[in-house]
Write an enzyme that holds these catalytic residues in place. Structure first.
Site, PDB file in Angstrom:
ATOM      1  CD  GLU A  36      -2.806   1.302   2.344  1.00  0.00           C
ATOM      2  OE1 GLU A  36      -2.822   0.418   3.220  1.00  0.00           O
ATOM      3  OE2 GLU A  36      -3.569   2.295   2.336  1.00  0.00           O
ATOM      4  NE  ARG A 262       3.777  -7.420  10.335  1.00  0.00           N
ATOM      5  CZ  ARG A 262       3.130  -6.744   9.398  1.00  0.00           C
ATOM      6  NH1 ARG A 262       2.114  -7.288   8.761  1.00  0.00           N
ATOM      7  NH2 ARG A 262       3.496  -5.527   9.073  1.00  0.00           N
ATOM      8  CE  LYS A 272       3.103   0.152   4.855  1.00  0.00           C
ATOM      9  NZ  LYS A 272       2.460   0.007   3.550  1.00  0.00           N
TER      10      LYS A 272
HETATM   11  P1  ATP Z   1       2.587  -2.061   7.883  1.00  0.00           P
HETATM   12  O1  ATP Z   1       1.998  -2.693   9.095  1.00  0.00           O
HETATM   13  O2  ATP Z   1       4.016  -1.668   8.056  1.00  0.00           O
HETATM   14  O3  ATP Z   1       1.743  -0.957   7.315  1.00  0.00           O
HETATM   15  P2  ATP Z   1       1.507  -3.676   5.832  1.00  0.00           P
HETATM   16  O4  ATP Z   1       1.424  -5.145   5.850  1.00  0.00           O
HETATM   17  O5  ATP Z   1       0.249  -2.927   6.007  1.00  0.00           O
HETATM   18  O6  ATP Z   1       2.630  -3.233   6.825  1.00  0.00           O
HETATM   19  P3  ATP Z   1       1.743  -3.382   3.025  1.00  0.00           P
HETATM   20  O7  ATP Z   1       2.206  -2.219   2.242  1.00  0.00           O
HETATM   21  O8  ATP Z   1       0.309  -3.735   2.957  1.00  0.00           O
HETATM   22  O9  ATP Z   1       2.178  -3.147   4.527  1.00  0.00           O
HETATM   23  O10 ATP Z   1       2.663  -4.636   2.722  1.00  0.00           O
HETATM   24  C1  ATP Z   1       2.970  -5.120   1.444  1.00  0.00           C
HETATM   25  C2  ATP Z   1       3.364  -6.556   1.559  1.00  0.00           C
HETATM   26  O11 ATP Z   1       4.487  -6.687   2.430  1.00  0.00           O
HETATM   27  C3  ATP Z   1       2.242  -7.374   2.151  1.00  0.00           C
HETATM   28  O12 ATP Z   1       2.146  -8.587   1.433  1.00  0.00           O
HETATM   29  C4  ATP Z   1       2.685  -7.612   3.569  1.00  0.00           C
HETATM   30  O13 ATP Z   1       2.177  -8.812   4.068  1.00  0.00           O
HETATM   31  C5  ATP Z   1       4.202  -7.619   3.444  1.00  0.00           C
HETATM   32  N1  ATP Z   1       4.811  -7.197   4.706  1.00  0.00           N
HETATM   33  C6  ATP Z   1       4.599  -6.056   5.376  1.00  0.00           C
HETATM   34  N2  ATP Z   1       5.304  -6.034   6.523  1.00  0.00           N
HETATM   35  C7  ATP Z   1       5.976  -7.200   6.592  1.00  0.00           C
HETATM   36  C8  ATP Z   1       6.865  -7.790   7.541  1.00  0.00           C
HETATM   37  N3  ATP Z   1       7.186  -7.173   8.665  1.00  0.00           N
HETATM   38  N4  ATP Z   1       7.365  -9.019   7.265  1.00  0.00           N
HETATM   39  C9  ATP Z   1       7.043  -9.640   6.128  1.00  0.00           C
HETATM   40  N5  ATP Z   1       6.215  -9.151   5.202  1.00  0.00           N
HETATM   41  C10 ATP Z   1       5.672  -7.948   5.419  1.00  0.00           C
HETATM   42 MG    MG Z   2      -1.425  -3.074   4.606  1.00  0.00          MG
END
Ligand code: ATP
Ligand code: MG
Length: 558
Positions: A36, A262, A272
């Protein structure tokens, strides 16, 4: 991704291999990385990137880059640009054009209409509070919304009116008609669309209704022919909804969702939302502040794409959560730079040394290897002269036992140069040591002195042609191992006050007057340091960011 990266076998790879062997999976393997654009990518995303692009590469398939852009208020073009740059820098090539979930908004709308026509979705006018009440709890089933049995025609008209802007934010939502008594709360008639009067960075003001993530994601996957939709464990409970959506629309294909743990890293945070707070409230300078666990921050600090990929291989991919030690990431960069970084000398806290028996007007050029184990990297020249600088910390007037550096009437070798003995300590009016008078031994260039043994080897630069540089000594951003684990304490309270120590007036050998920008240098006996191009341009002299120390000294004092 480059061919040399060794990827350990992970459970997802095994699962696909099994499916291929049993004939359950035929054709190409297609994955996607779906960020995102509401922040910069961090080290956790690197794990997901390595996994998605790695699986595609292993099976000769493809991986797309798709912006999951269903929350226009929180997203921006700046984030999109940074994410593309970071994925690219990590060495990953996405297949075709960059995709956006918003590319599919028309299709997603049509699938919503299909669900309404099939009697599987309805427009609901419950307020958010009412909806929460009707939803029930983990122990109690929910209740049906009074709007659940609206006739299809009425639903179609209301949904069209939502789209046409006839209702305000929050007045109506479109919900899936699944099961208000399901033990899985995600299946209790989840919202598919909500009204949001917000301009979108891709679609402008075309829409005032936006699809929810859980509806958008399976459809976007299916539109791109994704075969394996890899996501983190918090989506495990959403998988039945993912499958329900695809089973109940005329989906072009049926991707399979597989969850993995994760990445959590100690002494930092990988959310984020929290990283954004650090930037917005000025705890760090920017998203790419070298202390940030963002890809762009790590790049500025001197991490290499290779080291980040190696780290991701080291930690592997599994179902069980857990926290990885920051030491592992630091180990990966140290190992990479140890073999590749050119060597240089830089004196952090200069102390003047005068060689009393060396002519004032004389200099000598000494030749040192750029890398002690790799002659192919070539050589560098440094200058020997009467006035030199050594590090203050390499001199002790009253040395402790086993002191391996300089002390009164003791000798040390200056790396790549001669052996010298300290004869006199000069102080200023405040009693501070400002200069050492030393005697050098002209018979010791490349050979041991006769009749005595130097205490050790220290680094140095010549006053004649060394250059002044600034050093940003970075350290871990938090002093607590899990900064965000205690619900009663704000995570910013455990920011390490020494996460950045600026040293002005350090002196580096002349070769660093215009430093290379491909890789960090190893400043001998100090650590790895990377030239910060932005700060260098602003300061008008080289500014170096400390990537990592030579050894893991965290918590051990230094
Ligand atoms: P955040 O909580 O930091 O906002 P998010 O999962 O909402 O993380 P996205 O931009 O939606 O962030 O993530 C893009 C991809 O990266 C998704 O498939 C997510 O599952 C993966 N991802 C995000 N954070 C991690 C992490 N700490 N370890 C492994 N994969 C991750
Ligand atoms: Mg997300």
């Amino acid at each position: 991704m480059s061919a040399e990266s060794k990827k350990a076998h992970n459970f997802i790879q095994s699962l696909i291999e099994d499916a291929v062997a049993k004939g359950e999976h035929t054709g190409k393997v297609v994955t996607r990385f779906p960020p995102e654009p509401n922040g910069y990518l961090h080290i956790g995303h690197a794990k997901s990137i390595c996994l998605n692009f790695g699986i595609a590469e292993t099976f000769g398939g493809e991986c797309t880059l798709r912006f999951d852009d269903t929350n226009p208020e929180k997203e921006s073009q700046e984030y999109i640009d940074s994410i593309k740059q970071d994925v690219h820098w990590l060495g990953c090539e996405w297949s075709g054009e960059v995709r956006y979930a918003s590319d599919y908004f028309d299709a997603i709308y049509d699938f919503a209409v299909e669900l309404i026509e099939k009697g599987k979705a309805y427009v609901c006018a419950l307020t958010a509070d009412q909806m929460a009440e009707y939803r029930g709890t983990l122990k109690e089933p929910g209740q049906n919304s009074p709007y659940r049995d609206r006739p299809v025609e009425e639903n179609l008209q209301l949904f069209r009116d939502m789209r046409a802007g006839k209702y305000q934010n929050g007045e109506l939502v479109l919900r899936a008609k699944i099961d208000m008594a399901s033990p899985n709360i995600n299946l209790r008639d989840p919202i598919l669309y909500r009204i949001r009067y917000a301009d979108h960075h891709q679609t402008g003001d075309k829409w005032c209704i936006y699809p929810m993530y859980d509806f958008t994601h399976p459809i976007s996957d299916a539109m791109e022919g994704i075969t394996h939709s890899l996501c983190t464990l918090e989506f495990e409970d959403h998988r039945p909804l993912y499958d329900w959506v695809l089973e109940n629309i005329s989906a072009p294909c049926q991707p399979r969702q597989i969850e993995f743990a994760r990445l959590n890293l100690n002494y930092t945070i990988t959310s984020k939302r929290k990283l954004k707070r650090l930037v917005d409230e000025g705890f760090v300078d920017s998203w790419n502040d070298p202390r940030m666990p963002t890809i762009s921050g790590m790049r500025r600090r001197g991490y290499t794409p290779e080291s980040i990929r190696t780290f991701c291989d080291m930690i592997g991919v599994n179902k069980a959560g857990g926290t990885v030690d920051m030491g592992m990431l630091e180990h990966a960069i140290r190992e990479d730079l140890n073999t590749r970084a050119p060597r240089a000398m830089c004196v952090m806290r200069p102390l003047k040394v005068t060689l009393t028996n060396y002519p004032e007007d004389k200099t000598e050029t000494l030749v040192l290897p750029l890398h002690p184990q790799n002659p192919d990297m070539g050589e560098r020249e440094v200058t020997w002269s009467q006035t030199l600088f050594i590090d203050r910390e390499d001199f002790a007037e009253e040395p402790p036992r086993k002191w391996k550096r300089l002390a009164p009437d003791q000798a040390v070798r200056l790396r790549g140069g001669y052996v010298m003995t300290c004869r006199e300590v000069i102080r200023n009016d405040n009693g501070e040591i400002v200069e050492l008078k030393c005697e050098f031994d002209q018979n010791t260039l490349g050979v041991n002195p006769e009749g005595y043994k130097p205490n050790g080897v220290i680094h140095w630069v010549s006053a004649a042609d060394s250059v002044e540089v600034d050093i940003n000594q970075y350290d871990r951003l938090f002093v607590e191992e899990s900064p965000d684990s205690d619900k009663d304490t704000d995570f910013v309270e455990s920011i390490n006050p020494e996460s950045l120590v600026v040293l002005k007036g350090a002196r580096a050998e002349k070769n660093l007057a215009s430093p290379g920008t491909d890789l960090p240098y190893q400043f001998e006996r100090e650590g790895y340091f990377f030239c910060d191009q932005e700060l260098t341009a602003a300061a008008g002299r080289p500014v170096f960011n400390r990537t990592v120390t030579l050894r893991d000294s965290w918590g051990k004092g230094k």
